[in-house]
Enzyme design. Structure first.
Site, PDB file in Angstrom:
ATOM      1  N   HIS A   1       3.435 -13.034  -8.562  1.00 35.28           N
ATOM      2  CA  HIS A   1       4.219 -14.256  -9.155  1.00 35.28           C
ATOM      3  C   HIS A   1       3.406 -15.655  -9.089  1.00 35.28           C
ATOM      4  CE1 HIS A   1       6.563 -14.885  -5.891  1.00 35.28           C
ATOM      5  NE2 HIS A   1       6.284 -16.383  -6.012  1.00 35.28           N
TER       6      HIS A   1
ATOM      7  N   ASP B   1       4.460  -7.468  -7.239  1.00 33.84           N
ATOM      8  CA  ASP B   1       4.879  -8.380  -6.663  1.00 33.84           C
ATOM      9  C   ASP B   1       3.497  -8.409  -6.021  1.00 33.84           C
ATOM     10  OD1 ASP B   1       4.148 -11.174  -7.285  1.00 33.84           O
ATOM     11  OD2 ASP B   1       5.721 -11.606  -6.378  1.00 33.84           O
TER      12      ASP B   1
ATOM     13  N   SER C   1       5.370 -18.228  -0.705  1.00 36.00           N
ATOM     14  CA  SER C   1       4.967 -17.219  -1.396  1.00 36.00           C
ATOM     15  C   SER C   1       3.750 -16.818  -1.487  1.00 36.00           C
ATOM     16  CB  SER C   1       5.274 -18.135  -3.178  1.00 36.00           C
ATOM     17  OG  SER C   1       6.599 -17.133  -3.629  1.00 36.00           O
TER      18      SER C   1
END
Length: 246
Positions: free
Chosen positions: A63, A107, A200
């Site tokens: 992502h 992911d 992230s």
């Protein structure tokens, strides 16, 4: 940024204050260059983390994908040139073919650097998992993400957090119907300590092995909503095969 899955769909992440003096949320400033595998993904600004797994490949979260990425290594203060950094552009950016943007299953993303980096005390690799780590294993999470559970404070200095892998049953109970076998929760059910937006793609390292990638969560550091991470041990074959083919 760590994905604010589902909450982002209603316009804003609802987060309640836990401790506005917290780091990472609830962590501490890492000793300089103590996390030499940590990288910053940059597109004119820091937007995600990643982990160096060999001298020309980085693993991050799918992502975090952008078509152009500069990988910054050897960083501690990401807003100051300290003299130890290496900046290398991405030559290839490869998302997992089964990445699901809605559920964030699979992911994970690989970045091939345009040239090999120079490995030293400040820029080093982290090992891929030899096996999946059990619940209760203590791990280190790191990143330059938001340090507040309510509000925004983006740190200059790399932040660290020591946290355990949680039982899968606790993870599934925290996010009913949302957790796949490719996800693992890390942190504290009581809240107060967590990764957050901007972390992230960054590492969760347990006993010297990369077991997790910062992926998503409801808010940051909220009770009964621990951080959710990509379970790297499920992807070792894909990582090795992708590197060999590219």
């Amino acid at each position: 940024m760590r994905a604010l899955l589902f909450l982002a769909l209603v316009g804003a992440a609802v987060a309640f204050p836990v401790d506005d003096d917290d780091k990472i949320v609830g962590g501490y400033t890492c000793q300089e260059n103590s996390v030499p595998y940590q990288v910053s993904l940059n597109s004119g600004y820091h937007f995600c983390g990643g982990s160096l797994i060999n001298d020309q490949w980085v693993v991050s979260a799918a992502h975090c994908y952008k078509s152009r990425i500069q990988v910054r290594l050897g960083e501690h203060n990401i807003n100051v040139l300290e003299g130890n950094e290496q900046f290398v552009n991405a030559a290839k950016i490869i998302k997992h073919p089964n990445f699901d943007r809605k559920t964030l299953n699979n992911d994970i993303m690989l970045i091939k650097l345009s040239s090999p980096v120079k490995l030293n005390a400040r820029v080093a690799t982290v090992a891929l998992p030899s096996s999946c780590a059990p619940a209760g294993t203590q791990c280190l999470i790191s990143g330059w993400g938001n340090t507040l559970s309510s509000g925004v404070n983006e740190p200059d200095l790399l932040q660290c957090l020591d946290a355990p892998l949680l039982p899968q049953a606790d993870c599934e109970a925290s996010y009913p119907g949302k957790i796949t076998d490719n996800m693992v929760c890390v942190g504290f059910l009581e809240g107060g300590k967590d990764s957050c937006q901007g972390d992230s793609g960054g590492p969760v390292v347990c006993n010297g092995e990369l077991q997790g990638i910062v992926s998503w969560g409801y808010g940051c550091a909220l009770p009964d909503n621990p951080g959710v991470y990509t379970k790297v041990c499920n992807y070792v074959d894909w990582i090795q095969d992708t590197i060999a083919a590219n």
